[in-house]
Structure formats: structure tokens, C-alpha cells
Design an enzyme around this catalytic site. Structure first.
Site, PDB file in Angstrom:
ATOM      1  N   TYR A  23       0.797  -1.228   0.000  1.00 23.09           N
ATOM      2  CA  TYR A  23       0.000   0.000   0.000  1.00 23.09           C
ATOM      3  C   TYR A  23       0.832   1.281   0.000  1.00 23.09           C
ATOM      4  O   TYR A  23       0.261   2.376  -0.060  1.00 23.09           O
ATOM      5  CB  TYR A  23      -0.962  -0.014   1.196  1.00 23.09           C
ATOM      6  CG  TYR A  23      -1.942  -1.159   1.142  1.00 23.09           C
ATOM      7  CD1 TYR A  23      -2.853  -1.268   0.096  1.00 23.09           C
ATOM      8  CD2 TYR A  23      -1.955  -2.163   2.127  1.00 23.09           C
ATOM      9  CE1 TYR A  23      -3.745  -2.325   0.024  1.00 23.09           C
ATOM     10  CE2 TYR A  23      -2.850  -3.218   2.067  1.00 23.09           C
ATOM     11  CZ  TYR A  23      -3.740  -3.299   1.012  1.00 23.09           C
ATOM     12  OH  TYR A  23      -4.622  -4.341   0.935  1.00 23.09           O
ATOM     13  N   ASN A  74     -12.420   4.781  -1.919  1.00 21.91           N
ATOM     14  CA  ASN A  74     -11.701   3.510  -1.741  1.00 21.91           C
ATOM     15  C   ASN A  74     -12.441   2.723  -0.661  1.00 21.91           C
ATOM     16  O   ASN A  74     -12.250   2.967   0.524  1.00 21.91           O
ATOM     17  CB  ASN A  74     -10.250   3.750  -1.324  1.00 21.91           C
ATOM     18  CG  ASN A  74      -9.466   2.449  -1.242  1.00 21.91           C
ATOM     19  OD1 ASN A  74     -10.062   1.363  -1.245  1.00 21.91           O
ATOM     20  ND2 ASN A  74      -8.153   2.542  -1.162  1.00 21.91           N
ATOM     21  N   HIS A  80     -15.348  -5.904  -1.588  1.00 22.32           N
ATOM     22  CA  HIS A  80     -15.568  -7.297  -1.979  1.00 22.32           C
ATOM     23  C   HIS A  80     -16.786  -7.920  -1.297  1.00 22.32           C
ATOM     24  O   HIS A  80     -17.113  -9.064  -1.556  1.00 22.32           O
ATOM     25  CB  HIS A  80     -14.304  -8.104  -1.662  1.00 22.32           C
ATOM     26  CG  HIS A  80     -13.043  -7.367  -2.021  1.00 22.32           C
ATOM     27  ND1 HIS A  80     -12.738  -7.018  -3.309  1.00 22.32           N
ATOM     28  CD2 HIS A  80     -12.030  -6.854  -1.251  1.00 22.32           C
ATOM     29  CE1 HIS A  80     -11.581  -6.347  -3.325  1.00 22.32           C
ATOM     30  NE2 HIS A  80     -11.154  -6.233  -2.093  1.00 22.32           N
ATOM     31  N   HIS A 100      -8.426   2.001  -5.879  1.00 21.85           N
ATOM     32  CA  HIS A 100      -7.643   1.114  -5.015  1.00 21.85           C
ATOM     33  C   HIS A 100      -6.170   1.447  -5.178  1.00 21.85           C
ATOM     34  O   HIS A 100      -5.706   1.700  -6.304  1.00 21.85           O
ATOM     35  CB  HIS A 100      -7.864  -0.351  -5.386  1.00 21.85           C
ATOM     36  CG  HIS A 100      -9.279  -0.785  -5.210  1.00 21.85           C
ATOM     37  ND1 HIS A 100      -9.816  -1.081  -3.979  1.00 21.85           N
ATOM     38  CD2 HIS A 100     -10.277  -0.935  -6.102  1.00 21.85           C
ATOM     39  CE1 HIS A 100     -11.088  -1.396  -4.116  1.00 21.85           C
ATOM     40  NE2 HIS A 100     -11.398  -1.315  -5.404  1.00 21.85           N
ATOM     41  N   LEU A 101      -5.457   1.424  -4.088  1.00 17.73           N
ATOM     42  CA  LEU A 101      -4.004   1.635  -4.131  1.00 17.73           C
ATOM     43  C   LEU A 101      -3.331   0.477  -4.865  1.00 17.73           C
ATOM     44  O   LEU A 101      -2.483   0.676  -5.740  1.00 17.73           O
ATOM     45  CB  LEU A 101      -3.452   1.731  -2.699  1.00 17.73           C
ATOM     46  CG  LEU A 101      -3.959   2.920  -1.874  1.00 17.73           C
ATOM     47  CD1 LEU A 101      -4.149   2.515  -0.424  1.00 17.73           C
ATOM     48  CD2 LEU A 101      -3.003   4.090  -1.973  1.00 17.73           C
ATOM     49  N   SER A 102      -3.693  -0.735  -4.476  1.00 17.34           N
ATOM     50  CA  SER A 102      -3.095  -1.922  -5.086  1.00 17.34           C
ATOM     51  C   SER A 102      -3.924  -2.350  -6.298  1.00 17.34           C
ATOM     52  O   SER A 102      -5.065  -1.907  -6.470  1.00 17.34           O
ATOM     53  CB  SER A 102      -3.038  -3.059  -4.058  1.00 17.34           C
ATOM     54  OG  SER A 102      -4.352  -3.447  -3.684  1.00 17.34           O
TER      55      SER A 102
HETATM   56  C1  DQA Z   1      -7.582  -1.818  -1.173  1.00 20.13           C
HETATM   57  C2  DQA Z   1      -7.664  -3.259  -1.699  1.00 20.13           C
HETATM   58  C3  DQA Z   1      -8.599  -4.095  -0.846  1.00 20.13           C
HETATM   59  O1  DQA Z   1      -8.664  -5.425  -1.330  1.00 20.13           O
HETATM   60  C4  DQA Z   1      -8.104  -4.128   0.580  1.00 20.13           C
HETATM   61  O2  DQA Z   1      -9.030  -4.841   1.403  1.00 20.13           O
HETATM   62  C5  DQA Z   1      -7.831  -2.793   1.146  1.00 20.13           C
HETATM   63  C6  DQA Z   1      -7.206  -1.779   0.285  1.00 20.13           C
HETATM   64  C7  DQA Z   1      -6.546  -0.999  -1.957  1.00 20.13           C
HETATM   65  O3  DQA Z   1      -6.606   0.243  -1.855  1.00 20.13           O
HETATM   66  O4  DQA Z   1      -5.662  -1.548  -2.612  1.00 20.13           O
HETATM   67  O5  DQA Z   1      -8.018  -2.543   2.321  1.00 20.13           O
HETATM   68  O6  DQA Z   1      -8.850  -1.205  -1.359  1.00 20.13           O
END
Ligand code: DQA
Length: 143
Positions: A23, A74, A80, A100-102
Site C-alpha cells: 500500500y 476507496n 468485496h 484502489h491503491l493496489s
Molecule cells: C484496497 C484493496 C482491498 O482489497 C483491501 O481490502 C484494502 C485496500 C486498496 O486500496 O488496494 O483494504 O482497497
């Protein structure tokens, strides 16, 4: 697009400490400050809110209709699982960009599906804190 809400979901208050290899190293405050500065440059008022609870996030989305022209969201882990957040986005009359960051598509299978994405105008995933910047740019490009 004059006013944008940046809405952060659960555990994003831990950014900087939480799995930085996934992240990033920036704290949530640092990211918010960057986004507020970018907004100022573009003449957009940016307010940032973070909540860990699903209900608080629903409340924040509903309240956004009182002042915001769009939301960069976000939903974190709730992406999910949350029908309530999906319904809230469907119920409000302002555009929401999911970020999403990732890259959720390159991770565990349970992260590959977002219940939120289909009710957003679009979704951005995998660019670290810059995903939020691209979300802001996407909203600005609508007006
Ligand atoms: C997230 C991706 C999600 O799967 C995870 O549960 C997060 C961060 C992201 O920003 O990459 O908490 O939303």
C-alpha cells in the site's frame, strides 16, 4: 466539479504502517494533503473522510449529496462484500469513482471481484496514492 469528497474505507487509517510493500509508505494524512493541494491547483475543494465502519461510510455517502459534486471512494475490504455500500452509491445522485491503491486483479482471488465497481462511473486500481489523483482527474473531466 467544484467540490469532491475523498472517502477512505476500513484500515486505511493505518497507511504507512500497514503492509507498505503493498500500500506504500505514505500515511493517510500525507496522501490527503497531496490531494487537497492538487485540488487547490485545479480550483476544486477537496474534503477527506475515513471510516472503519460500513454504516459510517453509508452516512458519509448520503451526506456528500448535500455539498459534493462527486466522490472518489476507496471502499477497501468492503469492496468485496458490501451490498449496503453498493446500494448507497446507487441511491445518491452524484458520480462515484472507485479507487484502489493496489491492483486488486493481481492479488488473491477474493479481491478480484468488486461489488462496488459496477455502480460507479469507473474504477482505478494499482497506482498507489496516485489512483486517487486519477480519480479526481476523472471526476473533473466530467464537467
Ligand atoms: C484496497 C484493496 C482491498 O482489497 C483491501 O481490502 C484494502 C485496500 C486498496 O486500496 O488496494 O483494504 O482497497
Amino acid at each position: 466539479m467544484k467540490n469532491i469528497l475523498i472517502l477512505h474505507g476500513p484500515n486505511l487509517n493505518l497507511l504507512g504502517k500497514r503492509e507498505p510493500e503493498i500500500y506504500g509508505e505514505h500515511t493517510l494524512d500525507e496522501i490527503n494533503q497531496k490531494l487537497i493541494t492538487i485540488g487547490k491547483d485545479k480550483g476544486v475543494d477537496i474534503r477527506a473522510v475515513q471510516a472503519n465502519g460500513e454504516g459510517a461510510l453509508v452516512d458519509a455517502l448520503q451526506r456528500a449529496t448535500l455539498w459534493a459534486d462527486g466522490v472518489v471512494f476507496n471502499p477497501a475490504g468492503y469492496s468485496h462484500t458490501s451490498i449496503a455500500l453498493r446500494d448507497a452509491i446507487t441511491a445518491i445522485q452524484i458520480p462515484v469513482v472507485e479507487v484502489h491503491l493496489s491492483n486488486i486483479y493481481s492479488r488473491e482471488a477474493f479481491r478480484n471481484k468488486s461489488l462496488i465497481a459496477p455502480v460507479c462511473i469507473g474504477s482505478i486500481s494499482g497506482f498507489g496514492w496516485r489512483s486517487y489523483v486519477f480519480g479526481i482527474q476523472a471526476l473533473i473531466s466530467l464537467s
